[in-house]
Design an enzyme around this catalytic site. Sequence first.
Site, mmCIF file in Angstrom:
data_model
loop_
_atom_site.group_PDB
_atom_site.id
_atom_site.type_symbol
_atom_site.label_atom_id
_atom_site.label_comp_id
_atom_site.label_asym_id
_atom_site.label_seq_id
_atom_site.Cartn_x
_atom_site.Cartn_y
_atom_site.Cartn_z
ATOM 1 N N GLY A 7 0.818 -1.226 0.000
ATOM 2 C CA GLY A 7 0.000 0.000 0.000
ATOM 3 C C GLY A 7 0.841 1.260 0.000
ATOM 4 N N GLY A 8 2.043 1.177 -0.566
ATOM 5 C CA GLY A 8 2.962 2.321 -0.537
ATOM 6 C C GLY A 8 2.558 3.473 -1.436
ATOM 7 N N GLY A 10 -0.459 4.707 -1.254
ATOM 8 C CA GLY A 10 -1.549 5.372 -0.542
ATOM 9 C C GLY A 10 -1.028 6.542 0.282
ATOM 10 N N GLY A 13 1.125 5.012 3.399
ATOM 11 C CA GLY A 13 2.175 4.169 2.830
ATOM 12 C C GLY A 13 3.240 4.995 2.129
ATOM 13 N N THR A 132 -6.155 0.144 12.891
ATOM 14 C CA THR A 132 -6.820 1.396 13.259
ATOM 15 C C THR A 132 -7.437 1.323 14.656
ATOM 16 O OG1 THR A 132 -8.797 2.701 12.732
ATOM 17 C CG2 THR A 132 -8.790 0.463 11.951
ATOM 18 N N GLU A 134 -10.288 2.230 15.165
ATOM 19 C CA GLU A 134 -11.721 1.994 14.954
ATOM 20 C C GLU A 134 -12.133 0.568 15.306
ATOM 21 O OE1 GLU A 134 -13.391 3.786 11.403
ATOM 22 O OE2 GLU A 134 -11.688 5.126 11.259
HETATM 23 P P1 NAD Z 1 -5.160 4.606 1.391
HETATM 24 O O1 NAD Z 1 -6.543 4.223 1.020
HETATM 25 O O2 NAD Z 1 -4.720 6.007 1.151
HETATM 26 O O3 NAD Z 1 -4.123 3.658 0.612
HETATM 27 C C1 NAD Z 1 -4.293 2.267 0.535
HETATM 28 C C2 NAD Z 1 -3.323 1.720 -0.516
HETATM 29 O O4 NAD Z 1 -3.485 0.293 -0.539
HETATM 30 C C3 NAD Z 1 -3.579 2.232 -1.931
HETATM 31 O O5 NAD Z 1 -2.366 2.643 -2.538
HETATM 32 C C4 NAD Z 1 -4.188 1.023 -2.637
HETATM 33 O O6 NAD Z 1 -3.886 0.974 -4.031
HETATM 34 C C5 NAD Z 1 -3.549 -0.133 -1.889
HETATM 35 N N1 NAD Z 1 -4.382 -1.344 -1.974
HETATM 36 C C6 NAD Z 1 -5.719 -1.440 -1.742
HETATM 37 N N2 NAD Z 1 -6.140 -2.690 -1.966
HETATM 38 C C7 NAD Z 1 -5.050 -3.426 -2.316
HETATM 39 C C8 NAD Z 1 -4.851 -4.791 -2.653
HETATM 40 N N3 NAD Z 1 -5.869 -5.655 -2.715
HETATM 41 N N4 NAD Z 1 -3.593 -5.196 -2.940
HETATM 42 C C9 NAD Z 1 -2.543 -4.326 -2.910
HETATM 43 N N5 NAD Z 1 -2.695 -3.014 -2.622
HETATM 44 C C10 NAD Z 1 -3.925 -2.562 -2.327
HETATM 45 O O7 NAD Z 1 -4.980 4.209 2.914
HETATM 46 P P2 NAD Z 1 -4.222 4.992 4.087
HETATM 47 O O8 NAD Z 1 -5.094 6.053 4.617
HETATM 48 O O9 NAD Z 1 -2.856 5.319 3.629
HETATM 49 O O10 NAD Z 1 -4.146 3.842 5.184
HETATM 50 C C11 NAD Z 1 -3.080 2.897 5.200
HETATM 51 C C12 NAD Z 1 -3.316 1.881 6.300
HETATM 52 O O11 NAD Z 1 -3.381 2.550 7.550
HETATM 53 C C13 NAD Z 1 -4.617 1.098 6.147
HETATM 54 O O12 NAD Z 1 -4.368 -0.233 6.499
HETATM 55 C C14 NAD Z 1 -5.554 1.764 7.147
HETATM 56 O O13 NAD Z 1 -6.504 0.838 7.627
HETATM 57 C C15 NAD Z 1 -4.576 2.192 8.226
HETATM 58 N N6 NAD Z 1 -4.978 3.370 9.011
HETATM 59 C C16 NAD Z 1 -5.329 4.537 8.371
HETATM 60 C C17 NAD Z 1 -5.668 5.665 9.125
HETATM 61 C C18 NAD Z 1 -6.019 6.983 8.471
HETATM 62 O O14 NAD Z 1 -6.370 7.937 9.165
HETATM 63 N N7 NAD Z 1 -5.902 7.111 7.147
HETATM 64 C C19 NAD Z 1 -5.675 5.585 10.532
HETATM 65 C C20 NAD Z 1 -5.310 4.377 11.139
HETATM 66 C C21 NAD Z 1 -4.957 3.284 10.363
#
Ligand code: NAD
Length: 353
Positions: A7-8, A10, A13, A132, A134
């Site tokens: 997920g790098g 995102g 990531g 998370t 949540e």
């Molecule tokens: P994001 O949605 O911005 O990015 C997710 C990334 O994962 C994307 O680049 C996507 O292409 C990739 N992805 C999705 N499905 C995939 C699959 N099947 N195979 C390979 N890659 C896949 O998410 P984020 O906000 O950067 O969150 C990253 C992590 O942190 C998640 O696990 C989320 O649950 C956790 N998290 C996020 C927050 C927040 O506030 N954003 C808070 C706590 C935890």
Amino acid sequence: MKLLVTGGCGFIGSEVVHMAIARGHDVTNLDALTYAANPANLSSIDAHQRYHFIRADLRNLEETQAAIRSARPDAILHLAAESHVDRSIDAPSVFVDTNVGGTANLLQATRAYRDSLPVDDRDRFRFVHVSTDEVYGSLGETGVFTEASPYQPNSPYAASKAAADMLVRAWGKTYGLPVLITNCSNNYGPFQFPEKLIPMVILSAIRGRPIPVYGSGENVRDWLHVEDHADALLRVMESGRCGEIYNIGGDAELRNIDLVRQLCTLLDEARPAPQSYSDLITFVDDRPGHDHRYAIDAGKISRELGWRPQTDPTTGLRKTVDWYLANESWWRDILDNRYGQERLGAGTPVSTS
Ligand code: NAD
């Protein structure tokens, strides 16, 4: 170290990838490039000799196995997920497929890979699962989530992350995989997809559109700058105790309505308009199952790993507003081609492909 970050592309990531490269690690980024991905987040390190990209989907076991064999990592940081709560209300199955099934595939592939390593490398290996707050459900007016809080997920997103946490725990207990789990509060900062609250407010405001606030805006969230989260994850990977959970939080609780008003004030200063942006605030029907309050006790990671958030929330929010104002081409592309800020999570099914 040689790291595999899932997920790098995102929001979080890409920050982890940048920070890990800056700290001297060799990083392979595994990403399926869903609608939430932004390869542009990594354009400044695309050609770096210690950065590698593999397009692979965790829902596909063979692709996942091949990516791990090719990266040969010393540690895996697992961030790939479907991450947007509102979408999980409209289209829950893909959350189960990626967050639960994808994590199971990754664990299975990781176990086989680790078992193939020489003993010293096997002993050093780490698997960090990024989850998370949540998963713990919702708090009343008082109290905080600790690592011992019971799991009570309320949205399909939170339930899928909770299920993934349980799988990670099971792979640690059953197969001896050296796993660590982190549970973090709401992140903010640059490169965040415009569907999340802070970019949604900024972009609605500067485009002169109503700024939707769910319910009466009384919901409370704890906010952490994404750089502080990435730093915490690298510390957990380097020095955390295997089998442990670490809660990560910003110690910065805000009611949604207060956060929205603060952002409007920052925008009034940064890009003055004839009327205050706060005039655009519009209360809309609440999100179904909307958790009232999250708050994190981050004492364990602070005591054990010396981690504390470094970004003061007011400074962090101001820098975030400035970043969105200065980077219109980044968000314009998303709004024009992928997500036009329509309301999600109100019961209308959407496609998340
Ligand atoms: P994001 O949605 O911005 O990015 C997710 C990334 O994962 C994307 O680049 C996507 O292409 C990739 N992805 C999705 N499905 C995939 C699959 N099947 N195979 C390979 N890659 C896949 O998410 P984020 O906000 O950067 O969150 C990253 C992590 O942190 C998640 O696990 C989320 O649950 C956790 N998290 C996020 C927050 C927040 O506030 N954003 C808070 C706590 C935890």
